[in-house]
Design a protein around this motif. Sequence first.
Motif, PDB file in Angstrom:
ATOM      1  N   ASN A  44       9.003   1.376  -4.723  1.00 44.77           N
ATOM      2  CA  ASN A  44       9.574   1.939  -5.130  1.00 44.77           C
ATOM      3  C   ASN A  44       9.697   3.260  -4.097  1.00 44.77           C
ATOM      4  O   ASN A  44      10.602   3.605  -3.717  1.00 44.77           O
ATOM      5  N   ALA A  45       8.917   3.463  -4.996  1.00 45.06           N
ATOM      6  CA  ALA A  45       9.577   5.473  -5.025  1.00 45.06           C
ATOM      7  C   ALA A  45       8.688   5.632  -3.450  1.00 45.06           C
ATOM      8  O   ALA A  45       9.027   6.528  -2.484  1.00 45.06           O
ATOM      9  N   GLY A  46       8.034   4.900  -2.762  1.00 42.70           N
ATOM     10  CA  GLY A  46       7.261   4.798  -1.663  1.00 42.70           C
ATOM     11  C   GLY A  46       8.363   4.566  -0.744  1.00 42.70           C
ATOM     12  O   GLY A  46       8.710   5.159   0.540  1.00 42.70           O
ATOM     13  N   VAL A  47       9.563   3.671  -0.725  1.00 43.29           N
ATOM     14  CA  VAL A  47      10.376   3.577  -0.093  1.00 43.29           C
ATOM     15  C   VAL A  47      11.474   4.583  -0.302  1.00 43.29           C
ATOM     16  O   VAL A  47      12.364   5.615   0.813  1.00 43.29           O
ATOM     17  N   GLY A  48      11.765   5.091  -1.479  1.00 40.39           N
ATOM     18  CA  GLY A  48      12.813   6.145  -2.230  1.00 40.39           C
ATOM     19  C   GLY A  48      12.164   7.561  -1.000  1.00 40.39           C
ATOM     20  O   GLY A  48      13.136   8.327  -0.697  1.00 40.39           O
ATOM     21  N   ALA A  49      10.741   7.420  -0.760  1.00 42.21           N
ATOM     22  CA  ALA A  49      10.359   8.765  -0.992  1.00 42.21           C
ATOM     23  C   ALA A  49      10.113   8.784   0.977  1.00 42.21           C
ATOM     24  O   ALA A  49       9.566  10.381   1.347  1.00 42.21           O
ATOM     25  N   GLY A  50      10.714   7.981   1.498  1.00 44.64           N
ATOM     26  CA  GLY A  50      10.349   7.667   2.394  1.00 44.64           C
ATOM     27  C   GLY A  50       8.367   8.128   3.175  1.00 44.64           C
ATOM     28  O   GLY A  50       8.599   8.121   4.361  1.00 44.64           O
ATOM     29  N   ALA A  51       7.652   7.643   2.471  1.00 41.45           N
ATOM     30  CA  ALA A  51       6.846   7.263   2.627  1.00 41.45           C
ATOM     31  C   ALA A  51       5.945   6.397   4.205  1.00 41.45           C
ATOM     32  O   ALA A  51       6.400   5.254   4.402  1.00 41.45           O
ATOM     33  N   GLU A  52       4.882   7.284   4.526  1.00 37.23           N
ATOM     34  CA  GLU A  52       4.507   6.903   5.804  1.00 37.23           C
ATOM     35  C   GLU A  52       3.837   5.305   5.568  1.00 37.23           C
ATOM     36  O   GLU A  52       3.311   4.664   6.370  1.00 37.23           O
ATOM     37  N   THR A  73       5.549  -9.325 -13.123  1.00 38.62           N
ATOM     38  CA  THR A  73       6.436 -10.079 -12.361  1.00 38.62           C
ATOM     39  C   THR A  73       6.133  -9.570 -11.330  1.00 38.62           C
ATOM     40  O   THR A  73       5.059  -8.490 -10.866  1.00 38.62           O
ATOM     41  N   PRO A  74       5.648 -10.113 -10.356  1.00 42.58           N
ATOM     42  CA  PRO A  74       5.571  -9.934  -8.343  1.00 42.58           C
ATOM     43  C   PRO A  74       6.902  -8.458  -7.669  1.00 42.58           C
ATOM     44  O   PRO A  74       7.610  -8.108  -8.108  1.00 42.58           O
ATOM     45  N   VAL A  75       6.302  -8.134  -7.080  1.00 40.03           N
ATOM     46  CA  VAL A  75       6.818  -7.217  -5.994  1.00 40.03           C
ATOM     47  C   VAL A  75       7.657  -8.005  -5.288  1.00 40.03           C
ATOM     48  O   VAL A  75       7.643  -8.660  -5.229  1.00 40.03           O
ATOM     49  N   ASP A  76       8.722  -7.454  -5.574  1.00 39.64           N
ATOM     50  CA  ASP A  76       9.762  -7.581  -4.641  1.00 39.64           C
ATOM     51  C   ASP A  76       9.466  -7.892  -2.925  1.00 39.64           C
ATOM     52  O   ASP A  76       9.044  -7.101  -2.096  1.00 39.64           O
ATOM     53  N   GLU A  77       9.491  -8.857  -2.157  1.00 41.34           N
ATOM     54  CA  GLU A  77       9.044  -9.254  -0.916  1.00 41.34           C
ATOM     55  C   GLU A  77       9.958  -8.460  -0.121  1.00 41.34           C
ATOM     56  O   GLU A  77       9.558  -8.317   1.457  1.00 41.34           O
ATOM     57  N   GLU A  78      11.521  -8.721  -0.854  1.00 34.78           N
ATOM     58  CA  GLU A  78      12.037  -8.888   0.444  1.00 34.78           C
ATOM     59  C   GLU A  78      11.928  -6.845   0.379  1.00 34.78           C
ATOM     60  O   GLU A  78      12.124  -6.589   1.543  1.00 34.78           O
ATOM     61  N   LEU A  79      11.357  -6.347  -0.372  1.00 34.61           N
ATOM     62  CA  LEU A  79      11.341  -4.255  -0.597  1.00 34.61           C
ATOM     63  C   LEU A  79      10.467  -4.385   0.533  1.00 34.61           C
ATOM     64  O   LEU A  79       9.899  -3.362   0.976  1.00 34.61           O
ATOM     65  N   ILE A  80       9.118  -5.367   0.682  1.00 31.41           N
ATOM     66  CA  ILE A  80       8.071  -5.474   0.915  1.00 31.41           C
ATOM     67  C   ILE A  80       8.213  -5.290   3.035  1.00 31.41           C
ATOM     68  O   ILE A  80       7.843  -4.104   3.613  1.00 31.41           O
ATOM     69  N   ARG A  81       9.452  -5.884   3.113  1.00 34.58           N
ATOM     70  CA  ARG A  81       9.670  -6.263   4.497  1.00 34.58           C
ATOM     71  C   ARG A  81      10.608  -5.135   5.238  1.00 34.58           C
ATOM     72  O   ARG A  81      10.292  -4.459   5.959  1.00 34.58           O
ATOM     73  N   VAL A  82      11.230  -4.629   3.866  1.00 32.90           N
ATOM     74  CA  VAL A  82      11.995  -2.649   3.746  1.00 32.90           C
ATOM     75  C   VAL A  82      10.685  -2.179   4.149  1.00 32.90           C
ATOM     76  O   VAL A  82      11.749  -1.109   5.506  1.00 32.90           O
ATOM     77  N   SER A  83      10.339  -1.685   3.000  1.00 29.62           N
ATOM     78  CA  SER A  83       8.966  -1.162   4.015  1.00 29.62           C
ATOM     79  C   SER A  83       8.261  -1.211   5.123  1.00 29.62           C
ATOM     80  O   SER A  83       8.522  -0.156   5.674  1.00 29.62           O
ATOM     81  N   ASP A  84       7.893  -2.094   5.473  1.00 26.89           N
ATOM     82  CA  ASP A  84       7.241  -2.284   6.765  1.00 26.89           C
ATOM     83  C   ASP A  84       8.376  -2.163   7.514  1.00 26.89           C
ATOM     84  O   ASP A  84       7.606  -1.029   8.895  1.00 26.89           O
TER      85      ASP A  84
END
Length: 328
Positions: free
Chosen positions: A184-192, A313-324
């Motif tokens: 979550n923080a990685g997506v929010g902060a725009g991590a590479e 609880t597992p991480v959200d698969e959709e968020l993993i995709r968004v991150s990719d």
Amino acid sequence: MAKEIKKIAVLTSGGDSPGMNAAIRSVVRTCAYLEIECVAIYRGYQGMIEGDFKPMNARSVNNIINKGGTILKSARCLEFRTPEGRKKAHDQLVKAGVDAFVVIGGNGSFTGAMIFNNEFDFPVMGIPGTIDNDIIGTSYTIGFDTAINTVVEVIDKIRDTASSHNRLFFIEVMGRDVGHIALNAGVGAGAEEILIPEQNLGLERLLDSLKRSKKSGKSSSIVIVAEGDKIGKNVFELKDYVEEHLPIYDVRVSVLGHMQRGGNPTCFDRVLASRMGVKAVEALLEGKTNYMVGIRDNDLILTPISEAIKGHTPVDEELIRVSDIMTT
Ligand code: ATP
């Protein structure tokens, strides 16, 4: 018929998280509103065993909603894991006239409460307070939102210096078993790149990704690493590995550590904690026991503690995709 509940105790247990004070306040004020007596138990189950109790009224919890940590202190208590320890705790509760307790904590604290309930038929209710957001039966735990906002704020700052020096930063965040904070923080902060325990990205893919980043014109890079990442190297070993294989990068490491657990809770966590505290007291008064309060689709729900402690609880698969997609 279950005994009428006239006095409720509240305690915090396990690791602290921002928003626990707002939950304590909510339990205390709900009791006051419903004209039920309330006592605070200091230092978690240790204080329960020692009878470290204090009567609370609505004014006892003035000006704590904005404070991080827990005014009741938290502790890890080995003795509560033994039948003898729990018997002492039960004796103290009976002596103080307590009819039920609300425990704010994580899986371990709930396991203790469930065993206690099974042994003494004593009404218990759990409120999930942990920054890891990994408890089954709730979409959010108290403290998670504050923690990810803290992490994003720090990453923003690190990015300023990273881009000024064309550097690659590995930033380690909390999350032993599950990578909710990292993702979550990685997506929010725009991590590479985001390395989480659920995914074994592999060192080769990491190197490829960093090479691609460089080629595509990125002058600096931020890689978020959850502490439980399965890539097989700790964050300092990762730095050495990347410097050896990709000498074009000037690599730095930052381990965020306990700062992620501190700080004033966000409004989201304060509201969540306030709602959960009301629900916990009301559920006990309705005769419910051995449940954890959770939130799903913005509705408060109750999950049997036996279910809540079954895993993470597992991480959200959709968020993993968004991150990719975002890290392209
Ligand atoms: P965190 O998510 O921060 O680790 P937690 O609630 O899971 O929070 P733990 O240290 O695992 O933290 O548990 C808190 C306390 O709950 C323990 O110190 C112990 O007193 C009690 N506890 C944990 N597991 C058990 C158990 N199996 N039986 C009895 N008591 C337990």
